[in-house]
Enzyme design. Structure first.
Site, short mmCIF file in Angstrom:
data_model
loop_
_atom_site.label_atom_id
_atom_site.label_comp_id
_atom_site.label_asym_id
_atom_site.label_seq_id
_atom_site.Cartn_x
_atom_site.Cartn_y
_atom_site.Cartn_z
N GLU A 138 5.58 -12.23 0.72
CA GLU A 138 5.92 -11.29 -0.35
C GLU A 138 7.17 -10.51 0.06
OE1 GLU A 138 2.03 -9.12 -1.01
OE2 GLU A 138 1.47 -10.68 0.39
N ASP A 162 -1.18 -9.84 8.35
CA ASP A 162 -1.09 -9.14 7.07
C ASP A 162 -0.12 -7.98 7.31
OD1 ASP A 162 -1.42 -8.05 4.61
OD2 ASP A 162 -3.58 -7.71 4.76
N HIS A 182 3.16 -12.57 -5.61
CA HIS A 182 2.05 -12.73 -4.66
C HIS A 182 1.51 -14.17 -4.65
CE1 HIS A 182 -1.31 -11.52 -2.19
NE2 HIS A 182 -1.02 -10.24 -2.31
N HIS A 205 -0.97 -2.54 -4.42
CA HIS A 205 -0.37 -3.39 -5.45
C HIS A 205 -0.37 -2.77 -6.85
CE1 HIS A 205 0.21 -6.34 -2.47
NE2 HIS A 205 -0.95 -6.96 -2.52
N ARG A 236 0.80 -1.24 0.00
CA ARG A 236 0.00 0.00 0.00
C ARG A 236 0.82 1.28 0.00
NH1 ARG A 236 -2.49 -3.89 2.64
NH2 ARG A 236 -4.65 -4.30 2.12
C1 GLA Z 1 -1.55 -8.16 0.32
C2 GLA Z 1 -2.16 -7.20 1.25
C3 GLA Z 1 -3.42 -7.76 1.82
C4 GLA Z 1 -4.38 -8.17 0.72
C5 GLA Z 1 -3.70 -9.13 -0.20
C6 GLA Z 1 -4.56 -9.46 -1.38
O1 GLA Z 1 -0.91 -9.17 0.96
O2 GLA Z 1 -1.30 -6.80 2.29
O3 GLA Z 1 -4.03 -6.83 2.67
O4 GLA Z 1 -4.80 -7.04 0.02
O5 GLA Z 1 -2.49 -8.58 -0.66
O6 GLA Z 1 -5.87 -9.79 -1.06
#
Ligand code: GLA
Length: 393
Positions: free
Chosen positions: A356, A290, A218, A147, A122
């Site tokens: 990632e 996350d 991803h 992304h 982000r």
């Molecule tokens: C990344 C983001 C998550 C989500 C995934 C896709 O990992 O950090 O919050 O958006 O991609 O769903």
């Protein structure tokens, strides 16, 4: 008891040998890969052969000496299948995905297997300032940019060149202004499948104007086999003594917080599910894991970032990278509603995880984070390996 189990598993992981060093095991694998071919298959090439945005899409299969197979489409540079042997020599696809290219074009598609760019994760308020100039990006995630935007690299058709059985070269020219980013960016990603069962990803990029770049992959993994239940029983090690806490919009606060005493401490192998539902503000914001982990060794040398194993199949995944960070995402937004998953599978909540490798989220707005700025004359360069092994029976 639980602790003992973890220690035994961790010890096993470190004594791994490539499952195919043993000739008997190798022939068992060959036999089993034939006999189970009706269970684990690479999708039909023809399901990926179409024209998108005036460009030809296709499916490419990489193979190594151990009969490991990786299928990649040039639509979004996506890894479609990763087929590895389990502890019984049975071939297992450990990568979530679709059987047809159309699956990857769905609006709610969660970036399965995709190459992510121009900026992974982000950027806060979908804007940043570079050399005094403000850039506005499409806000595709609750007011933030996620992304690289809705038509990021995951949704572009890359030019593909199959170099040999185990190497695929993908290139893409992201034009000046595309998805709001400055500069014509020439990107190259080379996927190679090594004989020690690693998917090696070499990313390079050059620009003709100053810009920001943060490329990653991803892929969603389930080491029990894709579509085979929750990943919460997987055991995870992340070599990070700090992570970057986020606000409710999942934008880093700027703090680098110690993992010590928090559910984010994976510095010793720990089951993913052990603390995922703990009463913790960060886990609430992420609806689980996350988060970006700041690797203890933040150098640009290739080093181990993470190691995951499935006690069920004995399959392990080691992630090595030149990047300073890694986003551990536990599949919190998977909800079983996706269509066309392989074999009609729906992919339930937390049935896949992503690791990632990256620079930190929102770096263009966070001066204390390692810089993601790329200038003309410089070459962006990043390498990540997803290395598989199987714990011997
Ligand atoms: C990344 C983001 C998550 C989500 C995934 C896709 O990992 O950090 O919050 O958006 O991609 O769903």
């Amino acid at each position: 008891m639980k602790t003992n189990l973890l220690i035994v598993l961790a010890a096993g992981v470190f004594s791994l040998s490539a499952c195919t060093n043993n000739p008997e095991k190798q022939s068992a694998q060959n036999a089993s890969s034939d006999s189970v071919s009706n269970q684990v298959m690479i999708p039909e090439k023809s399901n990926f052969q179409t024209t998108i945005d005036g460009k030809q899409t296709d499916l490419y299969v990489l193979t190594n000496q151990n009969d490991m197979k990786v299928a990649i489409t040039n639509y979004g540079g996506r890894i479609v299948s990763i087929i590895v042997p389990d502890k019984d020599g049975k071939m297992v696809d450990v990568n979530l995905g679709y059987e047809k290219v159309s699956g990857y074009q769905q609006a709610n598609e969660p970036y399965f297997g995709a190459l992510i760019g121009r900026y992974g994760n982000r950027i806060g308020n979908a804007q940043f300032t570079l050399d005094g100039k403000a850039y506005k990006l499409p806000a595709n995630d609750n007011g933030q940019s996620l992304h690289g935007g809705p038509k990021g690299f995951h949704a572009q058709v890359w030019d593909a060149k199959k170099i040999n059985d185990y190497t695929l070269e993908l290139t893409y020219l992201s034009k000046d202004g595309e998805e709001g980013y400055p500069g014509n960016l020439n990107v190259k990603v080379v996927y190679s499948l090594t004989n020690d069962n690693a998917i090696k990803m070499d990313y390079t990029a050059t620009t003709d104007k100053a810009t920001v770049v943060n490329l990653t992959n991803h892929a969603y993994f389930n080491l029990n086999g894709e579509g085979n239940g929750s990943i919460n029983n997987h055991v995870l090690l992340i070599n990070a003594d700090k992570f970057t806490p986020v606000n409710a919009s999942l934008i880093p606060t700027g703090e680098l917080k110690s993992v010590k005493g928090t559910p984010f401490d994976f510095t010793t192998p720990t089951a993913i599910g052990q603390r995922v539902d703990a009463d913790d503000e960060q886990l609430k914001f992420g609806k689980g894991y996350d988060h970006n982990f700041a690797l203890t060794n933040s150098s640009t040398e290739l080093k181990q970032a993470a190691l995951v194993s499935s006690p069920q199949t004995g399959i392990t995944l080691e992630v090595l990278t030149t990047e300073p960070g890694i986003q551990f995402y536990g599949g919190n937004f998977l909800d079983g509603k996706l269509t066309d998953g392989k074999g009609g599978k729906k992919y339930e909540h937390r049935s896949g995880f992503c690791l990632e490798t990256q620079h930190f989220p929102d770096s263009p707005n966070q001066t204390s984070f390692p810089s993601t700025v790329l200038k003309p004359g410089e070459t962006y360069s990043s390498t990540t390996l997803y290395k598989f092994a199987t714990k011997q029976q």
